[in-house]
Enzyme design. Structure first.
Site, mmCIF file in Angstrom:
data_model
loop_
_atom_site.group_PDB
_atom_site.id
_atom_site.type_symbol
_atom_site.label_atom_id
_atom_site.label_comp_id
_atom_site.label_asym_id
_atom_site.label_seq_id
_atom_site.Cartn_x
_atom_site.Cartn_y
_atom_site.Cartn_z
ATOM 1 N N HIS A 126 0.981 -1.275 -0.077
ATOM 2 C CA HIS A 126 0.131 0.123 0.048
ATOM 3 C C HIS A 126 0.943 1.184 0.039
ATOM 4 C CE1 HIS A 126 -3.780 1.962 0.316
ATOM 5 N NE2 HIS A 126 -3.414 2.761 0.701
ATOM 6 N N HIS A 129 -0.429 11.729 -5.926
ATOM 7 C CA HIS A 129 -1.128 11.891 -4.487
ATOM 8 C C HIS A 129 0.225 11.556 -3.450
ATOM 9 C CE1 HIS A 129 -3.764 11.104 -1.101
ATOM 10 N NE2 HIS A 129 -2.711 10.378 -0.785
ATOM 11 N N GLU A 177 -3.679 15.185 2.579
ATOM 12 C CA GLU A 177 -4.087 14.069 1.294
ATOM 13 C C GLU A 177 -4.666 15.061 0.131
ATOM 14 O OE1 GLU A 177 -3.138 11.248 3.883
ATOM 15 O OE2 GLU A 177 -3.682 11.157 1.863
ATOM 16 N N TYR A 208 -9.343 11.453 3.934
ATOM 17 C CA TYR A 208 -9.540 11.590 2.818
ATOM 18 C C TYR A 208 -10.895 11.900 2.243
ATOM 19 C CZ TYR A 208 -6.023 8.200 3.032
ATOM 20 O OH TYR A 208 -4.681 7.541 3.596
HETATM 21 O O1 LIG Z 1 -4.441 5.322 1.171
HETATM 22 C C1 LIG Z 1 -4.268 6.048 0.163
HETATM 23 C C2 LIG Z 1 -2.993 6.436 -0.317
HETATM 24 C C3 LIG Z 1 -1.748 6.138 0.522
HETATM 25 C C4 LIG Z 1 -1.330 7.485 1.445
HETATM 26 O O2 LIG Z 1 -0.665 8.318 0.755
HETATM 27 O O3 LIG Z 1 -2.735 8.223 1.921
HETATM 28 C C5 LIG Z 1 -0.700 6.911 3.003
HETATM 29 C C6 LIG Z 1 -1.613 6.178 3.982
HETATM 30 C C7 LIG Z 1 -0.650 5.579 5.010
HETATM 31 C C8 LIG Z 1 0.567 4.732 4.876
HETATM 32 C C9 LIG Z 1 0.962 4.289 5.928
HETATM 33 C C10 LIG Z 1 0.967 4.967 7.190
HETATM 34 C C11 LIG Z 1 0.001 5.924 7.278
HETATM 35 C C12 LIG Z 1 -0.666 6.436 6.078
HETATM 36 N N1 LIG Z 1 -0.369 8.280 3.597
HETATM 37 C C13 LIG Z 1 0.703 8.761 3.792
HETATM 38 O O4 LIG Z 1 1.698 8.227 3.169
HETATM 39 C C14 LIG Z 1 0.808 9.969 4.479
HETATM 40 C C15 LIG Z 1 0.007 10.192 5.627
HETATM 41 C C16 LIG Z 1 0.073 11.524 6.254
HETATM 42 C C17 LIG Z 1 0.882 12.202 6.171
HETATM 43 C C18 LIG Z 1 2.141 12.258 4.909
HETATM 44 C C19 LIG Z 1 2.042 10.885 4.328
HETATM 45 N N2 LIG Z 1 -5.328 6.391 -0.484
HETATM 46 C C20 LIG Z 1 -6.609 6.125 -0.053
HETATM 47 C C21 LIG Z 1 -7.780 7.277 -0.425
HETATM 48 C C22 LIG Z 1 -7.631 7.735 -1.687
HETATM 49 C C23 LIG Z 1 -6.996 8.860 -2.081
HETATM 50 C C24 LIG Z 1 -6.740 9.454 -3.323
HETATM 51 C C25 LIG Z 1 -7.347 8.742 -4.295
HETATM 52 C C26 LIG Z 1 -7.780 7.640 -4.332
HETATM 53 C C27 LIG Z 1 -7.840 6.945 -2.904
HETATM 54 C C28 LIG Z 1 -6.992 4.758 -0.385
HETATM 55 O O5 LIG Z 1 -6.292 4.116 -1.321
HETATM 56 O O6 LIG Z 1 -8.150 4.224 -0.009
HETATM 57 ZN ZN LIG Z 2 -2.153 10.124 1.210
#
Ligand SMILES: O=C(CCC(O)(O)[C@H](Cc1ccccc1)NC(=O)c1ccccc1)N[C@@H](Cc1ccccc1)C(=O)O
Ligand SMILES: [Zn+2]
Length: 600
Positions: free
Chosen positions: A313, A343, A378, A490
């Site tokens: 992920h 993103h 986000e 999100y």
């Molecule tokens: O989960 C993500 C992308 C991963 C992330 O960049 O948000 C990531 C998630 C994460 C992974 C490990 C620990 C914590 C969070 N977040 C980050 O990398 C992050 C979070 C906060 C600050 C800086 C970076 N998107 C969501 C929602 C989404 C967003 C945008 C387009 C489509 C879908 C999903 O796929 O369901």
């Molecule tokens: Zn993110």
């Protein structure tokens, strides 16, 4: 007094220097495990997390000594740092509980990241992984039986296996929340939004957006009925969840070919993951924002490494030393992953823009830190992707051959955007609606799965392809639940990113509310340094200001406002209403089926 300000400044600087060091160490151990899942790396990560928690507890103890004094400091920048450092978080747990809590999250996240599924046609071959195998099948297969198999077996191999872990996790999470003065973990998660009306505001946003979602739902249901037949897709019922081109039915853009009457899809064939990241960096640079440092290209993992287990992920990492920033993403060469690249790059750009701030104002990627203004973090990359996705821009960068600027293409484009952005809203909202109810005890563990499907039916108008029970744990089949990553950020992002887009488009001269030739959905801010400078100014604030103030710096407004996303999609909403009327489509959904049986 002057002396007190001086002492406070020195005290905070010293804590910040030590905190950055501790953060670098802990993040490195976290990275090693997430990018190469081994027993040795798991032990090292567990030890590093306890060491970091010990530091947080020491720092918190020293901050407490300033209680009664820091509140009188005149500099709001100092007061805000004390305010943030006064909440200890899960480090407040006794050592054994914290160790158990950390191990549960690591264990659940590992089960999710290493889950495998057997082939539909060959039950003895059981090596299919979520990325890229199951994601590709969900996106490309139109075989009802195959889709049902993959949908069901993924949940069997992931969610069902972590149900018991999650029970103990919830208890420990709530114990930690109470030690921080919160009623339950859900309250601790909404605290950083610093708003008494936050949950009410969310409910109001959803009320304003529901009509558009229901029109889109009715249209897609007709298209899927035409494809899969009336017996499977009823005229007034919920849509079976495995047919939307996405494992969680959170983004329907992959059924675009079924829904959108015309071809003319952009294609990214021939690209490499590296080119995709360079394309994104190019866009940021065109706005006079910061390019990626060399360490980024050196240490990032942008393709799935073979021969080892890892967390696929996507995530963006800040190693707290102002130099080392990385993305870990198992990039597939698809348009959908090009959006994910933007993103993730948006997270890195935010890190780069606020790296001069004290650590407490730099929200990290670690699930532990509930990043303040999480919705902005986000939104950054997604805002740029709104420009990239326009036919005008895709043609400019050679990803789309012919572009005819007519009404038909307009609706075509808006439909594709709605299948990605509007269909996400109910999902983005219900993920934490379910978790808040679980943390508060409103949803009891004997009813977890059926409460999930109640929400999935009520907000998304979907149903499971096969009946569910409390032996299943379908929320656990979505990364953010086992990985304990909050999700309302999100939903906030999908609303505010259109407000940011509008402000930047006006600045770039690409959008003019009074000029029909410059509607919001045609705007591309590429190469607008005016827009980029405005965006940069907001990013440099990090969470040093309350989020309404940061939003005001960019948009002039201080509230989440659904009217902008409605304005963006207005032409489509009118078209959908007419088309649904013309087909006599029932808007909304009802069912007398039992979607989930609560027998255990
Ligand atoms: O989960 C993500 C992308 C991963 C992330 O960049 O948000 C990531 C998630 C994460 C992974 C490990 C620990 C914590 C969070 N977040 C980050 O990398 C992050 C979070 C906060 C600050 C800086 C970076 N998107 C969501 C929602 C989404 C967003 C945008 C387009 C489509 C879908 C999903 O796929 O369901
Ligand atoms: Zn993110």
């Amino acid at each position: 007094s002057e002396q007190l300000e001086e002492d406070a400044r020195n005290f905070l600087n010293e804590l910040d220097a030590r905190g950055s060091q501790e953060c670098t160490e802990a993040t490195m151990s976290n990275w090693k495990y997430a990018s190469d899942i081994t027993e040795e790396h798991r032990e090292e990560k567990a030890a590093a997390q306890l060491k970091y928690a010990a530091w947080e507890k020491e720092a918190w103890g020293r901050v407490r000594k300033w209680n009664g004094k820091w509140e009188t400091l005149s500099d709001p920048f100092l007061r805000r740092q004390f305010k943030f450092m006064s909440v200890l978080g899960t480090a407040a747990l006794p050592k054994q509980d914290l160790e158990k809590y950390n191990n549960l999250v690591t264990e659940m996240s590992t089960i999710y990241s290493t889950a495998k599924v057997c082939q539909y046609k060959d039950p003895k071959s059981c090596k299919l992984e979520l990325e890229p195998d199951l994601t590709r099948i969900l996106r490309t297969s139109r075989d009802y039986g195959e889709l049902e198999h993959v949908w069901k077996m993924w949940r069997y191999s992931s969610g069902r296996r972590i149900r018991d872990h999650y029970k103990l996790f919830v208890r420990l999470a709530n114990k930690a929340a109470k030690l921080n003065g919160f009623d339950n973990m859900g309250e601790m998660w909404v605290y950083p939004y610093e708003s008494e009306t936050f949950r009410a505001d969310l409910a109001e946003l959803w009320e304003q957006l529901k009509p558009l979602y229901q029109q889109l739902h009715a249209y897609v249901r007709r298209k899927l009925r035409e494809k899969y037949g009336e017996r499977r897709i009823s005229r007034r019922g919920p849509i079976p969840a495995h047919l939307m081109g996405n494992m969680w039915s959170q983004d329907w853009s992959e059924v675009n070919d079924l829904a959108v009457p015309f071809p003319g899809k952009a294609s990214i064939d021939g690209y490499t993951p590296r080119r995709m990241f360079e394309l994104s960096e190019e866009f940021f640079a065109s706005l006079n924002l910061t390019r990626m440092p060399s360490e980024f290209w050196e240490h990032s993992i942008i393709e799935k490494p073979q021969g080892r287990d890892l967390v696929c992920h996507a995530s963006a990492w800040d190693f707290c030393n102002g130099k080392d920033f990385r993305i870990k993403q198992c990039t597939d060469v698809t348009m959908s992953d090009l959006l994910t690249v933007h993103h993730e790059m948006g997270h890195i750009e935010y890190y780069l823009q606020y790296k001069h701030l004290p650590g407490v104002f730099r929200s990290g990627a670690n699930p532990g830190d509930v990043p303040h203004a999480g919705g902005f973090h986000e939104a950054v990359g997604d805002v740029l992707a709104l420009s990239v996705a326009t036919p005008k821009h895709l043609q400019k960068i050679g990803l789309l051959q012919e572009v005819h600027d007519d009404q038909e293409e307009d609706i075509n484009f808006l439909l594709k955007m709605a299948l990605e952005k509007i269909t996400f809203l109910p999902f983005g909202y219900l993920m934490d609606l379910w978790r808040w109810d679980v943390f508060s005890g409103k949803t009891h563990e004997d009813n977890w799965n059926c409460a999930w499907w109640d929400l999935r039916f009520k907000l998304q108008g979907i149903k499971p392809p096969v009946q569910r029970s409390e032996y299943d744990f379908d929320p656990g089949a979505k990364y953010h639940i086992p990985a304990n990553v909050p999700y309302i950020r999100y939903f906030v992002s999908f609303v505010v990113q259109f407000q940011f887009h509008k402000a930047l488009c006006m600045k770039a001269g690409e959008y003019d509310p009074l000029n029909p030739a410059k509607p919001l959905h045609k705007c591309d801010i590429y190469q607008s340094t005016d827009a980029g400078n405005l965006l940069g100014k907001m990013l440099q604030l990090g969470s040093s200001k309350e989020w309404p103030e940061a939003m005001e710096a960019l948009t002039g407004g201080r509230r989440m406002d659904a009217s902008v996303i409605r304005e963006y999609f207005k032409p489509l909403e009118n078209w959908l209403k007419k088309d649904n009327e013309r087909h006599g489509e029932f808007v909304g959904w009802e069912t007398d089926e039992v979607l989930c049986t609560s027998e255990l």
